[in-house]
Design an enzyme around this catalytic site. Structure first.
Site, PDB file in Angstrom:
ATOM      1  N   THR A  19       0.842  -1.202   0.000  1.00 14.84           N
ATOM      2  CA  THR A  19       0.000   0.000   0.000  1.00 14.84           C
ATOM      3  C   THR A  19       0.868   1.238   0.000  1.00 14.84           C
ATOM      4  O   THR A  19       1.927   1.244   0.620  1.00 14.84           O
ATOM      5  CB  THR A  19      -0.861   0.034   1.286  1.00 14.84           C
ATOM      6  N   ARG A  25     -11.923 -10.097  -1.569  1.00 13.76           N
ATOM      7  CA  ARG A  25     -11.538  -9.560  -0.259  1.00 13.76           C
ATOM      8  C   ARG A  25     -11.156  -8.081  -0.375  1.00 13.76           C
ATOM      9  O   ARG A  25     -10.418  -7.672  -1.240  1.00 13.76           O
ATOM     10  CB  ARG A  25     -10.355 -10.364   0.283  1.00 13.76           C
ATOM     11  N   GLY A  41      -9.565  -4.839   1.909  1.00 13.47           N
ATOM     12  CA  GLY A  41      -8.907  -4.446   3.153  1.00 13.47           C
ATOM     13  C   GLY A  41      -9.386  -3.074   3.574  1.00 13.47           C
ATOM     14  O   GLY A  41     -10.463  -2.609   3.183  1.00 13.47           O
ATOM     15  N   ASP A  42      -8.549  -2.423   4.347  1.00 12.29           N
ATOM     16  CA  ASP A  42      -8.899  -1.096   4.887  1.00 12.29           C
ATOM     17  C   ASP A  42      -8.704   0.036   3.877  1.00 12.29           C
ATOM     18  O   ASP A  42      -9.353   1.084   3.974  1.00 12.29           O
ATOM     19  CB  ASP A  42      -7.995  -0.796   6.087  1.00 12.29           C
ATOM     20  N   THR A  69      -1.366   1.347   6.810  1.00  8.60           N
ATOM     21  CA  THR A  69      -0.925   0.220   5.992  1.00  8.60           C
ATOM     22  C   THR A  69      -0.793  -0.997   6.900  1.00  8.60           C
ATOM     23  O   THR A  69      -0.754  -0.885   8.110  1.00  8.60           O
ATOM     24  CB  THR A  69       0.406   0.526   5.257  1.00  8.60           C
ATOM     25  N   GLY A  70      -0.748  -2.148   6.280  1.00 11.58           N
ATOM     26  CA  GLY A  70      -0.644  -3.373   7.073  1.00 11.58           C
ATOM     27  C   GLY A  70      -1.905  -4.207   6.960  1.00 11.58           C
ATOM     28  O   GLY A  70      -2.668  -4.070   6.002  1.00 11.58           O
TER      29      GLY A  70
HETATM   30  N1  ASP Z   1      -3.710  -2.505   4.046  1.00  6.34           N
HETATM   31  C1  ASP Z   1      -3.651  -3.306   2.858  1.00  6.34           C
HETATM   32  C2  ASP Z   1      -4.764  -4.295   2.874  1.00  6.34           C
HETATM   33  O1  ASP Z   1      -5.060  -4.853   3.914  1.00  6.34           O
HETATM   34  C3  ASP Z   1      -2.373  -4.049   2.671  1.00  6.34           C
HETATM   35  C4  ASP Z   1      -1.098  -3.329   2.990  1.00  6.34           C
HETATM   36  O2  ASP Z   1      -1.095  -2.231   3.506  1.00  6.34           O
HETATM   37  O3  ASP Z   1      -0.041  -3.895   2.746  1.00  6.34           O
HETATM   38  O4  ASP Z   1      -5.306  -4.575   1.833  1.00  6.34           O
END
Ligand code: ASP
Length: 277
Positions: A137, A165, A167-168, A188-189
């Site tokens: 991200t 799916r 994510g955030d 991120t994460g």
């Molecule tokens: N936050 C992103 C997600 O969950 C992934 C990432 O930040 O690496 O899709």
């Protein structure tokens, strides 16, 4: 903030944009959002074959009465707005990574790591560890010369995720939030754990209560750490925030998250503090 993250979206063999890792069925699906200082916001999710999801998110904000468009509808809107439909193919690195993943097809979210030492991809490029991109991200928060805040966030989501799916990252309040009177935050994460605590919005609320950006990020990281218990070892989450005065701060669960700071006089990569060292 749109132009800023477009640089990363453009990179081939990178962590966000069409060159990124696909879902477990082999398709790259992109999520992005954008928000200004007056609560105007736009978002797209599960968008395929469009190079700059953040720009489509901006069009959603500016040209529709909605905040979020997903999937086929988002793609139709993008094409109607003049965005080119790109071929459905994986970048060379993503193809290699996907083929490797297929050998075991293990469905296990990976800790999102980032090498603090840049490996020659330029100051704003994500880094590589053992030949694999570990950061999926890019989020950007900014303040202009009038003190107006803005933010953007764009991603291919977690590599080899289930099809469909989200994510955030495309969710206003989770992957990104901007309150023009207070501050802005992006995340991120592990997206699921950011959504659970309405991450970016919660960080902005902490800043509203008087915490500085770094401490505000830390407070919400602390919340996630408590919720996750022992499982916290398996996930990474990081927040990056800026307040109305232009003060910047970040905090992560694990060591290794770094962010790029650009001002009129500086340009540097900064290692964020983390809960576990
Ligand atoms: N936050 C992103 C997600 O969950 C992934 C990432 O930040 O690496 O899709």
């Amino acid at each position: 903030v749109e132009r800023g993250v477009m640089v990363t979206e453009d990179e081939i063999n990178c962590c966000v944009g069409l060159g990124a890792n696909p879902d477990r069925d082999g398709f790259v699906t992109l999520d992005a959002c954008i928000m200004d200082h007056q609560f105007n916001c736009g978002s797209v999710a599960f968008l395929e074959r469009i190079k700059h999801p953040v720009s489509v998110a901006r069009r959603v904000m500016e040209k529709t009465p909605h905040v979020m468009l997903v999937g086929e509808g988002a793609q139709q809107f993008a094409v109607a707005e003049g965005f080119k439909l790109e071929p459905q193919e994986l970048s060379p690195d993503a193809k290699k990574a996907y083929e490797k993943w297929l050998q075991n097809s293990k469905y296990e979210p990976q800790i999102n790591r980032e090498n603090v030492e840049n490996k020659g991809h330029g100051p704003f490029a994500p880094s590589q560890i053992d030949g694999e991109w570990n950061h999926d991200t890019i989020g950007m928060v900014a303040i202009d010369s009038h003190g107006q805040l803005g933010g953007s966030c764009t991603t291919s989501g977690m590599g080899f995720k289930m099809r469909g799916r989200l994510g955030d990252s495309p969710i206003i309040g989770a992957g990104l939030y901007v309150d023009g009177e207070v501050g802005a935050c992006t995340a991120t994460g592990q997206g699921e754990d950011v959504i659970r605590v309405a991450g970016s919005h919660s960080v902005v609320e902490m800043m509203r209560q008087g915490y500085g950006p770094e401490l505000a990020c830390r407070k919400i990281i602390e919340r996630i750490v408590k919720i996750k218990g022992d499982d916290v070892k398996k996930i990474q989450v990081a927040f990056l925030a800026i307040n109305k005065n232009g003060v910047v701060g970040a905090y992560a669960i694990h060591k290794g998250f770094s962010y790029a700071l650009k001002t009129n006089t500086t340009e540097k990569l900064i290692a964020a503090k983390s809960w576990f060292s």
